[in-house]
Enzyme design. Structure first.
Site, PDB file in Angstrom:
ATOM      1  CD  GLU A  28     -13.899 -69.380  -8.813  1.00  0.00           C
ATOM      2  OE1 GLU A  28     -13.832 -69.761  -7.621  1.00  0.00           O
ATOM      3  OE2 GLU A  28     -13.232 -69.873  -9.722  1.00  0.00           O
ATOM      4  CB  CYS A  74     -12.734 -73.110  -7.840  1.00  0.00           C
ATOM      5  SG  CYS A  74     -11.303 -72.310  -8.570  1.00  0.00           S
TER       6      CYS A  74
END
Length: 541
Positions: free
Chosen positions: A293, A327
């Site tokens: 990720e 994120c």
């Protein structure tokens, strides 16, 4: 002899505590904060269960009080990196052959400890090490960490239940083995829970792990490992080696036994890992699983039917909670011209009420960014904007590192939808807004969908269901997590499997069965009861 079939049938999210004044949890946390601040702990490497000290050390500081050290950690060198790989391989056979229920019980116990006697320690360590407020620490190092342990155990049980149908004269079954080798976990600074998931998901499936934590979050990472040891984690299953990322990766990525990489971090670093795997592909005993990720340039698309209060709340929470260091943080927004004046007024007014300071003051929404490197990067974008004719700062824009690494919540308005701060990841409390003509909604929506190389999260805010449906279709490949009438952050384990594609990662959905499938290697077994004794088929007779 154990002939019972162990399974986990349900999963429930860990309740969030509120830490109100006078509450038991608040008193415990404040006591633990004081205890940790007054100690300067030594953090060794942990390899094969043994504490290793290299005497090459680095301080663990508090981002909002940068001259205050709460510990120091030893840095792994080439010798220790190779020792960690060897320890992981030595521990593998015993760990992978352990009954799966006994492996799971380590993480189920860790979840229980994290929800009770270890909760204050995990949260205090995260607040001090990563500059998280009471609420941000609670939803991360307590609730999400606990949820990852519990949900992944259930997901693994669900995988083991996945069995094929039988033949007329045969029985078929699938054996879910761990990967053939060790897993390399590289964890980020911003979520203690993500770090815990990146090491535990492969481990509970029977893999052993070499763990390189983020240098700015070694302190809280160490607490996570001590939690797992307290829960009964055997020696060598997870090997803890803080140090220089490139040095560790260069050695690990060349090892023939590398079976998988579990990563959260920058796109560039993950790209370098793919490159290394390609370079070393003939060296490996098997094709390594790469799960990552990475970056994001997360959006909020506003339609002129949206509620103004909803928009402003989504922008503030999405952009500025945890200093924009999520994120999934909102970093670009598209606002219709007809609503802009009112949204601008309310946005500036609400931001002016945000309190920023140390993470220990309950009223503060924001604290310092993680370190000097991050501070300087964010500062560069702000200064670039100040010197540009294509954008202006309408709110914030100040920064100060005299005490800690503080950056004000900053709002930029640009006339260029491809302006630098609209397309590049900043990872800080900076939101850039593009104001569009109401009649150009779908053109702007298409621009939003195509202007970024990332596809992690995004949100669409409207009270027109047809608009929402159309936007959902147009944004199909623009976000792995799309939020409707909400901020672009807030993924919850078990409710919103998290991950993105394009330059945002492999979209292997942390906290779900999708991710857990990456850490097993299925073997199909067929047993025939009456074997054929003649090669000739029926039609040949």
């Amino acid at each position: 002899m154990n002939n019972g079939i162990f399974t986990i049938n349900d999963f429930k999210n860990e309740p969030i505590l509120n830490y109100s004044i006078g509450s038991k949890e608040r008193k415990e946390l404040e006591t633990k904060l004081m205890e940790l601040k007054n100690n300067n702990i030594e953090i060794p490497l942990i390899i094969g269960g043994k504490e290793i000290k290299t005497n090459n050390t680095k301080k663990c500081i508090i981002p909002y009080d940068k001259n205050k050290s709460i510990g120091f950690y030893h840095i792994a060198g080439e010798k220790e990196i190779n020792m960690a790989i060897e320890a992981a391989m030595e521990a593998k056979e015993k760990w992978q052959n352990m009954n799966y229920d006994r492996r799971m019980l380590v993480f189920l116990k860790a979840a229980k400890l994290a929800s009770t006697t270890w909760r204050a320690t995990l949260n205090a360590a995260t607040m001090l090490c990563q500059s998280k407020t009471f609420y941000q620490a609670e939803i991360d190092s307590a609730c999400e960490l606990i949820d990852f342990f519990n949900a992944n155990c259930k997901a693994l049980c669900d995988i083991y239940k996945m069995q094929p149908m039988n033949g007329v004269d045969s029985v078929n079954r699938v054996d879910y083995r761990p990967l053939d080798g060790f897993v390399y976990a590289i964890t980020p600074f911003n979520f203690t829970a993500i770090a815990s998931n990146l090491i535990s998901a492969p481990a509970m499936a029977g893999n052993t792990v070499v763990w390189k934590p983020a240098s700015s979050a070694v302190y809280s990472a160490y607490v996570v490992l001590k939690l797992l040891q307290a829960a009964g984690l055997p020696d060598g299953v997870i090997n803890f080696i803080p140090g220089n990322a490139s040095e560790i990766s260069n050695i690990v990525m060349e090892n023939e036994n590398l079976a998988g990489v579990h990563f959260t971090g920058s796109t560039n670093v993950f790209n370098s890992m793919w490159t290394a795997v390609g370079k070393n592909i003939s060296t490996y005993k098997s094709y390594p699983r790469l799960v990552g990720e990475t970056g994001g340039k997360n959006f909020c698309m506003v339609h002129n039917t949206a509620d103004i209060d909803t928009v402003v709340a989504a922008l503030i929470r999405g952009s500025f909670e945890y200093q924009g260091q999520k994120c999934s943080a909102t970093s670009r927004a598209y606002i219709p011209e007809s609503m802009w004046t009112k949204i601008k007024e309310k946005l500036i007014s609400e931001i002016s009420t945000i309190k920023m300071g140390d993470a220990e003051t309950r009223e503060n929404l924001m604290s310092a960014v993680i370190d000097e490197k991050s501070y300087k990067k964010i500062k560069t974008y702000i200064e670039y904007t100040k010197n540009s004719s294509e954008a202006e700062i309408i709110c914030g824009g100040k920064y100060d590192d005299s005490i800690g690494f503080f950056v004000e919540p900053t709002v930029i308005v640009t006339t260029n939808p491809y302006f630098k701060t609209m397309i590049e990841e900043i990872f800080g409390p900076v939101l850039t807004i593009f104001v569009y003509d109401d009649n150009s909604f779908y053109e702007t929506l298409d621009n939003c969908a195509k202007s970024s190389k990332y596809a992690l999260t995004g949100s669409i805010i409207s009270n027109d269901k047809n608009v929402l449906n159309n936007a959902e279709d147009i944004l199909q490949f623009s976000a792995g997590n799309l939020y409707i009438n909400d901020k672009s952050t807030g993924s919850v384990v078990g409710q919103n499997p998290f991950g993105g594609s394009k330059a945002s990662g492999t979209n292997d959905k942390a906290g779900s069965i999708i991710n857990m499938l990456k850490w097993v290697s299925p073997r199909s077994i067929k047993e025939t009861f009456t074997p054929t004794s003649n090669y000739r088929y029926q039609n040949m007779l």
